[in-house]
Design a protein around this motif. Sequence first.
Motif, PDB file in Angstrom:
ATOM      1  N   PRO A 218       0.829  -1.208   0.000  1.00 30.10           N
ATOM      2  CA  PRO A 218       0.000   0.000   0.000  1.00 30.10           C
ATOM      3  C   PRO A 218       0.865   1.262   0.000  1.00 30.10           C
ATOM      4  O   PRO A 218       1.903   1.315   0.675  1.00 30.10           O
ATOM      5  N   ILE A 219       0.420   2.259  -0.762  1.00 26.19           N
ATOM      6  CA  ILE A 219       1.103   3.559  -0.785  1.00 26.19           C
ATOM      7  C   ILE A 219       0.136   4.621  -0.253  1.00 26.19           C
ATOM      8  O   ILE A 219      -1.040   4.648  -0.636  1.00 26.19           O
ATOM      9  N   PHE A 220       0.666   5.466   0.609  1.00 30.24           N
ATOM     10  CA  PHE A 220      -0.126   6.577   1.166  1.00 30.24           C
ATOM     11  C   PHE A 220       0.498   7.899   0.725  1.00 30.24           C
ATOM     12  O   PHE A 220       1.717   7.975   0.512  1.00 30.24           O
ATOM     13  N   ALA A 221      -0.352   8.914   0.624  1.00 31.85           N
ATOM     14  CA  ALA A 221       0.149  10.245   0.259  1.00 31.85           C
ATOM     15  C   ALA A 221       0.898  10.849   1.443  1.00 31.85           C
ATOM     16  O   ALA A 221       0.562  10.596   2.607  1.00 31.85           O
ATOM     17  N   ASN A 222       1.888  11.654   1.131  1.00 32.09           N
ATOM     18  CA  ASN A 222       2.729  12.251   2.168  1.00 32.09           C
ATOM     19  C   ASN A 222       2.182  13.618   2.589  1.00 32.09           C
ATOM     20  O   ASN A 222       2.718  14.654   2.228  1.00 32.09           O
ATOM     21  N   HIS A 223       1.112  13.605   3.376  1.00 31.29           N
ATOM     22  CA  HIS A 223       0.531  14.873   3.814  1.00 31.29           C
ATOM     23  C   HIS A 223       1.442  15.570   4.823  1.00 31.29           C
ATOM     24  O   HIS A 223       2.114  14.906   5.620  1.00 31.29           O
ATOM     25  N   LEU A 224       1.397  16.894   4.806  1.00 36.27           N
ATOM     26  CA  LEU A 224       2.178  17.667   5.771  1.00 36.27           C
ATOM     27  C   LEU A 224       1.710  17.352   7.195  1.00 36.27           C
ATOM     28  O   LEU A 224       2.502  17.249   8.127  1.00 36.27           O
ATOM     29  N   GLN A 225       0.401  17.207   7.358  1.00 34.09           N
ATOM     30  CA  GLN A 225      -0.154  16.848   8.663  1.00 34.09           C
ATOM     31  C   GLN A 225      -0.049  15.322   8.836  1.00 34.09           C
ATOM     32  O   GLN A 225      -0.784  14.574   8.174  1.00 34.09           O
ATOM     33  N   VAL A 226       0.860  14.901   9.711  1.00 34.70           N
ATOM     34  CA  VAL A 226       1.083  13.455   9.887  1.00 34.70           C
ATOM     35  C   VAL A 226      -0.199  12.759  10.353  1.00 34.70           C
ATOM     36  O   VAL A 226      -0.474  11.614   9.996  1.00 34.70           O
ATOM     37  N   GLN A 227      -0.996  13.488  11.152  1.00 36.77           N
ATOM     38  CA  GLN A 227      -2.248  12.888  11.640  1.00 36.77           C
ATOM     39  C   GLN A 227      -3.148  12.458  10.475  1.00 36.77           C
ATOM     40  O   GLN A 227      -3.845  11.452  10.558  1.00 36.77           O
ATOM     41  N   GLN A 228      -3.085  13.204   9.377  1.00 36.16           N
ATOM     42  CA  GLN A 228      -3.905  12.846   8.211  1.00 36.16           C
ATOM     43  C   GLN A 228      -3.405  11.530   7.588  1.00 36.16           C
ATOM     44  O   GLN A 228      -4.207  10.683   7.172  1.00 36.16           O
ATOM     45  N   ILE A 229      -2.094  11.351   7.560  1.00 36.22           N
ATOM     46  CA  ILE A 229      -1.539  10.081   7.044  1.00 36.22           C
ATOM     47  C   ILE A 229      -2.022   8.951   7.951  1.00 36.22           C
ATOM     48  O   ILE A 229      -2.490   7.906   7.481  1.00 36.22           O
ATOM     49  N   ALA A 230      -1.923   9.173   9.261  1.00 34.65           N
ATOM     50  CA  ALA A 230      -2.325   8.130  10.226  1.00 34.65           C
ATOM     51  C   ALA A 230      -3.800   7.783  10.066  1.00 34.65           C
ATOM     52  O   ALA A 230      -4.186   6.601  10.104  1.00 34.65           O
ATOM     53  N   THR A 231      -4.624   8.796   9.871  1.00 36.30           N
ATOM     54  CA  THR A 231      -6.071   8.557   9.714  1.00 36.30           C
ATOM     55  C   THR A 231      -6.334   7.746   8.447  1.00 36.30           C
ATOM     56  O   THR A 231      -7.166   6.824   8.441  1.00 36.30           O
ATOM     57  N   GLU A 232      -5.613   8.071   7.382  1.00 37.25           N
ATOM     58  CA  GLU A 232      -5.819   7.329   6.124  1.00 37.25           C
ATOM     59  C   GLU A 232      -5.353   5.875   6.257  1.00 37.25           C
ATOM     60  O   GLU A 232      -5.966   4.956   5.694  1.00 37.25           O
ATOM     61  N   ILE A 233      -4.269   5.658   7.012  1.00 29.89           N
ATOM     62  CA  ILE A 233      -3.806   4.279   7.259  1.00 29.89           C
ATOM     63  C   ILE A 233      -4.892   3.522   8.022  1.00 29.89           C
ATOM     64  O   ILE A 233      -5.264   2.391   7.666  1.00 29.89           O
ATOM     65  N   LYS A 234      -5.418   4.163   9.052  1.00 35.10           N
ATOM     66  CA  LYS A 234      -6.439   3.507   9.878  1.00 35.10           C
ATOM     67  C   LYS A 234      -7.673   3.147   9.050  1.00 35.10           C
ATOM     68  O   LYS A 234      -8.176   2.012   9.103  1.00 35.10           O
ATOM     69  N   THR A 235      -8.150   4.092   8.274  1.00 40.48           N
ATOM     70  CA  THR A 235      -9.360   3.861   7.470  1.00 40.48           C
ATOM     71  C   THR A 235      -9.132   2.736   6.462  1.00 40.48           C
ATOM     72  O   THR A 235      -9.926   1.795   6.368  1.00 40.48           O
ATOM     73  N   ARG A 236      -8.011   2.821   5.765  1.00 36.40           N
ATOM     74  CA  ARG A 236      -7.771   1.827   4.689  1.00 36.40           C
ATOM     75  C   ARG A 236      -7.551   0.431   5.255  1.00 36.40           C
ATOM     76  O   ARG A 236      -8.113  -0.545   4.773  1.00 36.40           O
ATOM     77  N   PHE A 237      -6.708   0.332   6.293  1.00 36.33           N
ATOM     78  CA  PHE A 237      -6.377  -0.995   6.824  1.00 36.33           C
ATOM     79  C   PHE A 237      -7.541  -1.602   7.620  1.00 36.33           C
ATOM     80  O   PHE A 237      -7.632  -2.825   7.725  1.00 36.33           O
ATOM     81  N   SER A 238      -8.412  -0.768   8.170  1.00 41.69           N
ATOM     82  CA  SER A 238      -9.587  -1.313   8.869  1.00 41.69           C
ATOM     83  C   SER A 238     -10.503  -2.002   7.870  1.00 41.69           C
ATOM     84  O   SER A 238     -11.155  -2.997   8.177  1.00 41.69           O
ATOM     85  N   ASN A 239     -10.553  -1.451   6.642  1.00 41.67           N
ATOM     86  CA  ASN A 239     -11.408  -2.042   5.605  1.00 41.67           C
ATOM     87  C   ASN A 239     -10.691  -3.164   4.856  1.00 41.67           C
ATOM     88  O   ASN A 239     -11.290  -4.187   4.541  1.00 41.67           O
ATOM     89  N   THR A 240      -9.419  -2.960   4.554  1.00 39.52           N
ATOM     90  CA  THR A 240      -8.639  -3.920   3.755  1.00 39.52           C
ATOM     91  C   THR A 240      -7.293  -4.140   4.426  1.00 39.52           C
ATOM     92  O   THR A 240      -6.372  -3.343   4.235  1.00 39.52           O
TER      93      THR A 240
END
Length: 210
Positions: free
Chosen positions: A140-162
């Motif tokens: 999986p590749i995630f976007a490198n947002h300036l706000q690290v919390q946004q990266i963490a939230t996207e990891i949580k959302t994606r991995f909770s589903n898949t």
Amino acid sequence: MNISTLTDVRLELIAAARYFYQQGWMVGTAGNLSIRLSDGSFWITASGKSKGELVIDDFVRVYPDGRVEQPTEDSKPSAETAIHQVIYNLFPEAISCYHVHSVEANLVSRFVNGDALPLPPLEMLKGLGVWEEKPDCVMPIFANHLQVQQIATEIKTRFSNTPPQLPALLIRDHGVTVWAASSTAARNYIELVEYIFRYMVAARRVFGEV
Ligand SMILES: CSCCC(=O)C(=O)COP(=O)(O)O
Ligand SMILES: [Zn+2]
């Protein structure tokens, strides 16, 4: 109680960081390493420390309720602590979470425009838990947002589903993060994913885009 029980786990992180630094994967202050303890808290590298020369006070302890124990007032938790927290919450078996920046990780993160990097079916994938003939794996590749919390939230959302096929994720133009059931395994995982990235960069040079 054996002697290993008495060893401060921060020493393992210091040794791993020094080794990664020597490989060119934790240049300057890049990257962060953590290890979870039996009470659910974890030690993580303090932000902005030179990873080739960490000392025992270059770590911060983060508790499940968010409380932070700092050895000195100027020691702040890694800027990427939120990613470690989300990994530990998603994967109860994870004891260590390692994040490094290599040139190859950044190159391969641009091999595709989408959010998943197809991996070559290398034998090395077995070391990451993939025991299949001709495995069809993606990282999986995630976007490198300036706000690290946004990266963490996207990891949580994606991995909770898949849930991911491998205990690893890439942040585009940034670096790779792995997690494992021990610090030794996490170190091996970093070496394995970095081998795969090196292979992919070399293969593109030899074979062109495949
Ligand atoms: C020059 S590294 C930029 C920040 C980063 O991506 C990193 O991994 C290190 O951040 P930390 O706060 O953990 O030192
Ligand atoms: Zn980073």
